[in-house]
Design an enzyme around this catalytic site. Structure first.
Site, PDB file in Angstrom:
ATOM      1  N   HIS A  15      -4.284 -10.022   3.478  1.00  0.00           N
ATOM      2  CA  HIS A  15      -3.152 -10.312   4.351  1.00  0.00           C
ATOM      3  C   HIS A  15      -3.280  -9.488   5.632  1.00  0.00           C
ATOM      4  O   HIS A  15      -4.165  -8.645   5.782  1.00  0.00           O
ATOM      5  CB  HIS A  15      -1.805 -10.047   3.643  1.00  0.00           C
ATOM      6  CG  HIS A  15      -1.359  -8.628   3.614  1.00  0.00           C
ATOM      7  ND1 HIS A  15      -0.040  -8.259   3.628  1.00  0.00           N
ATOM      8  CD2 HIS A  15      -2.065  -7.473   3.555  1.00  0.00           C
ATOM      9  CE1 HIS A  15       0.067  -6.955   3.570  1.00  0.00           C
ATOM     10  NE2 HIS A  15      -1.139  -6.446   3.535  1.00  0.00           N
ATOM     11  N   CYS A  34      -2.378  -2.163   9.701  1.00  0.00           N
ATOM     12  CA  CYS A  34      -2.007  -3.271   8.810  1.00  0.00           C
ATOM     13  C   CYS A  34      -2.021  -4.601   9.558  1.00  0.00           C
ATOM     14  O   CYS A  34      -1.911  -5.657   8.945  1.00  0.00           O
ATOM     15  CB  CYS A  34      -0.631  -3.042   8.192  1.00  0.00           C
ATOM     16  SG  CYS A  34      -0.580  -1.567   7.154  1.00  0.00           S
ATOM     17  N   HIS A  40      -6.975  -7.329   5.827  1.00  0.00           N
ATOM     18  CA  HIS A  40      -7.411  -6.357   4.824  1.00  0.00           C
ATOM     19  C   HIS A  40      -6.821  -6.871   3.511  1.00  0.00           C
ATOM     20  O   HIS A  40      -6.308  -7.999   3.481  1.00  0.00           O
ATOM     21  CB  HIS A  40      -6.927  -4.944   5.190  1.00  0.00           C
ATOM     22  CG  HIS A  40      -5.447  -4.800   5.197  1.00  0.00           C
ATOM     23  ND1 HIS A  40      -4.663  -5.269   6.228  1.00  0.00           N
ATOM     24  CD2 HIS A  40      -4.579  -4.276   4.294  1.00  0.00           C
ATOM     25  CE1 HIS A  40      -3.393  -5.027   5.971  1.00  0.00           C
ATOM     26  NE2 HIS A  40      -3.320  -4.440   4.797  1.00  0.00           N
ATOM     27  N   HIS A  42      -5.378  -6.148  -0.925  1.00  0.00           N
ATOM     28  CA  HIS A  42      -4.823  -5.280  -1.963  1.00  0.00           C
ATOM     29  C   HIS A  42      -4.969  -5.921  -3.346  1.00  0.00           C
ATOM     30  O   HIS A  42      -5.053  -7.139  -3.480  1.00  0.00           O
ATOM     31  CB  HIS A  42      -3.328  -5.047  -1.718  1.00  0.00           C
ATOM     32  CG  HIS A  42      -3.013  -4.348  -0.442  1.00  0.00           C
ATOM     33  ND1 HIS A  42      -3.252  -3.014  -0.253  1.00  0.00           N
ATOM     34  CD2 HIS A  42      -2.488  -4.798   0.732  1.00  0.00           C
ATOM     35  CE1 HIS A  42      -2.883  -2.671   0.975  1.00  0.00           C
ATOM     36  NE2 HIS A  42      -2.424  -3.737   1.594  1.00  0.00           N
ATOM     37  N   ASP A  80      -3.441 -15.512  -6.112  1.00  0.00           N
ATOM     38  CA  ASP A  80      -4.632 -14.712  -6.454  1.00  0.00           C
ATOM     39  C   ASP A  80      -5.877 -15.171  -5.694  1.00  0.00           C
ATOM     40  O   ASP A  80      -6.171 -16.373  -5.624  1.00  0.00           O
ATOM     41  CB  ASP A  80      -4.898 -14.801  -7.958  1.00  0.00           C
ATOM     42  CG  ASP A  80      -5.981 -13.820  -8.386  1.00  0.00           C
ATOM     43  OD1 ASP A  80      -5.972 -12.669  -7.925  1.00  0.00           O
ATOM     44  OD2 ASP A  80      -6.863 -14.224  -9.178  1.00  0.00           O
ATOM     45  N   HIS A  81      -6.614 -14.199  -5.151  1.00  0.00           N
ATOM     46  CA  HIS A  81      -7.837 -14.469  -4.380  1.00  0.00           C
ATOM     47  C   HIS A  81      -7.556 -15.380  -3.183  1.00  0.00           C
ATOM     48  O   HIS A  81      -8.405 -16.185  -2.795  1.00  0.00           O
ATOM     49  CB  HIS A  81      -8.949 -15.066  -5.274  1.00  0.00           C
ATOM     50  CG  HIS A  81      -9.664 -14.025  -6.087  1.00  0.00           C
ATOM     51  ND1 HIS A  81      -9.113 -13.490  -7.225  1.00  0.00           N
ATOM     52  CD2 HIS A  81     -10.863 -13.409  -5.929  1.00  0.00           C
ATOM     53  CE1 HIS A  81      -9.956 -12.601  -7.732  1.00  0.00           C
ATOM     54  NE2 HIS A  81     -11.026 -12.528  -6.968  1.00  0.00           N
ATOM     55  N   GLU A 125       1.825  -2.418  -3.893  1.00  0.00           N
ATOM     56  CA  GLU A 125       0.790  -2.810  -2.945  1.00  0.00           C
ATOM     57  C   GLU A 125      -0.389  -1.844  -3.050  1.00  0.00           C
ATOM     58  O   GLU A 125      -1.546  -2.219  -2.879  1.00  0.00           O
ATOM     59  CB  GLU A 125       1.358  -2.791  -1.526  1.00  0.00           C
ATOM     60  CG  GLU A 125       0.497  -3.519  -0.523  1.00  0.00           C
ATOM     61  CD  GLU A 125       1.251  -3.744   0.783  1.00  0.00           C
ATOM     62  OE1 GLU A 125       1.705  -4.864   1.015  1.00  0.00           O
ATOM     63  OE2 GLU A 125       1.406  -2.779   1.563  1.00  0.00           O
TER      64      GLU A 125
END
Lengths: 137, 137, 137, 137, 137, 137
Positions: A15, A34, A40, A42, A80-81, A125
């Site tokens: 994100h 950010c 980047h 998490h 996810d992913h 996070e």
């Protein structure tokens, strides 16, 4: 006799914090690293709580397999992913901060789970930053 | 000035989810592999919270050694390395679901601890499944 | 250029420490409360390591999905929610101590995984007791 | 729409449980080995929660860098690698029990953070003993 | 057939890094805030490993109760809630760095445990800093 | 007398598994959802170990502040909140698998740290998947 049952889940995602209606400078000033335009990511750890009454027949508040599957359908499969900004429709026009992700998850679960249950969403996070949202008005 | 003090403990036990008044088929249908007649088991992690006022003389809510010993007497000694269904009287006629185990523990602690304290019981059956019960009516 | 890749898994099971050719007294004397005839149980946490060379084409030592599936076939499916003494053939005549469970798992994985990989098995019976076995002679 | 954001921090410190107006015998009787005149110490883990409304413009409850810096100023810098009894003024005449340390931290944070936020302080003295204080009257 | 069994333990202690034969300036220059003359402290987490052959009769490498008791005698009782510099004789003339504490523990355990076992000592001073020592020459 | 000192660190990053010289179909076939062209991300947890002899004068293997700063310079600053594929030069032509990231980190640390130390790199991509690389030939 009220009790809360919790189930943990997780998803990995990319994100960036970003408002399209702001300049790049303003985004960088407010969101710092950010806001990196290349994204980047998490490992998000999620803990969903359901509050209600225990069924005296089964001794269950809810069969946790049901909750596990709802979390899979509503959160793990779509998030996810993925790149949250580009691939998850809820964040098309909503900045994917930790706070907003938790609220989106809560709303998605609220729409799927029996209204007799209270819902809490705890979302990590990083191991040091997390939120809890339970929809209180 | 109200504050909550927590103490962690644990016990290992065998159990099966099972109602004697149901057929084996019904038990298996409702409780799945958790109803295995040969039992399975868990490391239960327990976190007991006591809420009350801090004693201005000692700076303690309670001496944690007292709480530790009550947990040992009421939970660890009778539950650890036991078969919950066969060896723990409270589950003679009560299905030992995670929910019911937490409620039994809460009731046992309530009977031993000063009524000026509120009590919460957090119980993990696995690292992903847990409950919190604080006896609210 | 040798490297080790690790994958975590887990299973819940009941067991008792017990030798059929010993009297009940001897079993109790040697194994204490772990020998309870009604069984007790654990959440076993398993970490499997594979050591070898990284494939320069993919940058993988092994596709972790393959390792995950082998662990599921050889360990999670046959051990999870089972009574190790009564339902897992390897422990028909073998005392299911933590040490022996780790060795059994190592042997099962060794038979399934390419001989070019070294294998290590780390197995937790509780958060405080664990073993590592890597088959060295 | 109320939500809580959490930030973890930690500090290491020496302390002893002790009241100057009590005899050594009384201190030892009440506080046991925690009253050792030569001190002992802990890794304190701290989790600070802020409750409030999410800013619809940023999607933040608060920029966590602000909270991180307030915790550094008010807790980490004055407490880390210190002797709480001898070097932290708040414990000059206050017994540094886990309860009192949490209350002191809460008061210091309350004085620095916007009054629109509710504050909770969760403090671990060991992995098994912790408190939560949120200033409720 | 060689295998390693591990047991976790912990102790809380105060210490300072300090050489009596150095000036205060030199101690402060080399050891920084760890040299605070008023001491600071830690929750030390200890993991002891014993390597050897599994006894085919019991299926044990060693009865973990034995190892647990040796750790209690040699480490927990003499170190817990103590000031390492002032109350633990081994550090009378030895700087209690994480490295030296691990070596002292290894030597104490080596003197008590059967020479057929290899010994490893893993010691955490904080969740981020730890050492492993196994006495290899 | 050889001993290993460990320091933990972490960074968050986006990446995708991908070889430019392969078709999209081949990348997707081999790397699955990890090859998502929009990237996904992780919280990478890193544990660096240095093996060597303890300096008898200080009782240190190395001052951990030095190791902490080298990790910051070589790993945290260039990798944290970055897109590994697009922004980290080492992955311009190298697939950023967990294995390759660990090897790149090891090589960067090797170039900065005294050759008298052995180096190990343990890297977690998720709580369940990790690698250890220590450069053995």
């Amino acid at each position: 006799m009220s009790l809360t049952v919790y189930r943990k889940a997780h998803f990995n995602a990319a994100h960036r914090l970003f408002r399209e209606d702001w300049s790049d400078e303003k985004n960088k000033e407010v969101f710092g690293k950010c806001s990196n335009p290349n994204y980047h990511g998490h490992n998000y750890e999620l803990i969903v709580g359901l509050t209600g009454k225990v069924d005296p027949e089964t001794g269950y508040l809810i069969d946790l397999k049901i909750l596990k599957n709802v979390i899979k359908d509503e959160v793990e499969d779509p998030f996810d992913h993925k790149n949250l900004n580009k691939e998850v429709p809820e964040f098309k026009n909503l900045n994917p901060t930790l706070e907003n992700i938790a609220i989106v998850i809560w709303n998605k679960l609220r729409a799927r789970l029996d209204s007799k249950f209270g819902i809490s969403v705890e979302l990590y996070e990083t191991p040091r930053n997390f939120v809890i949202y339970n929809g209180e008005s």
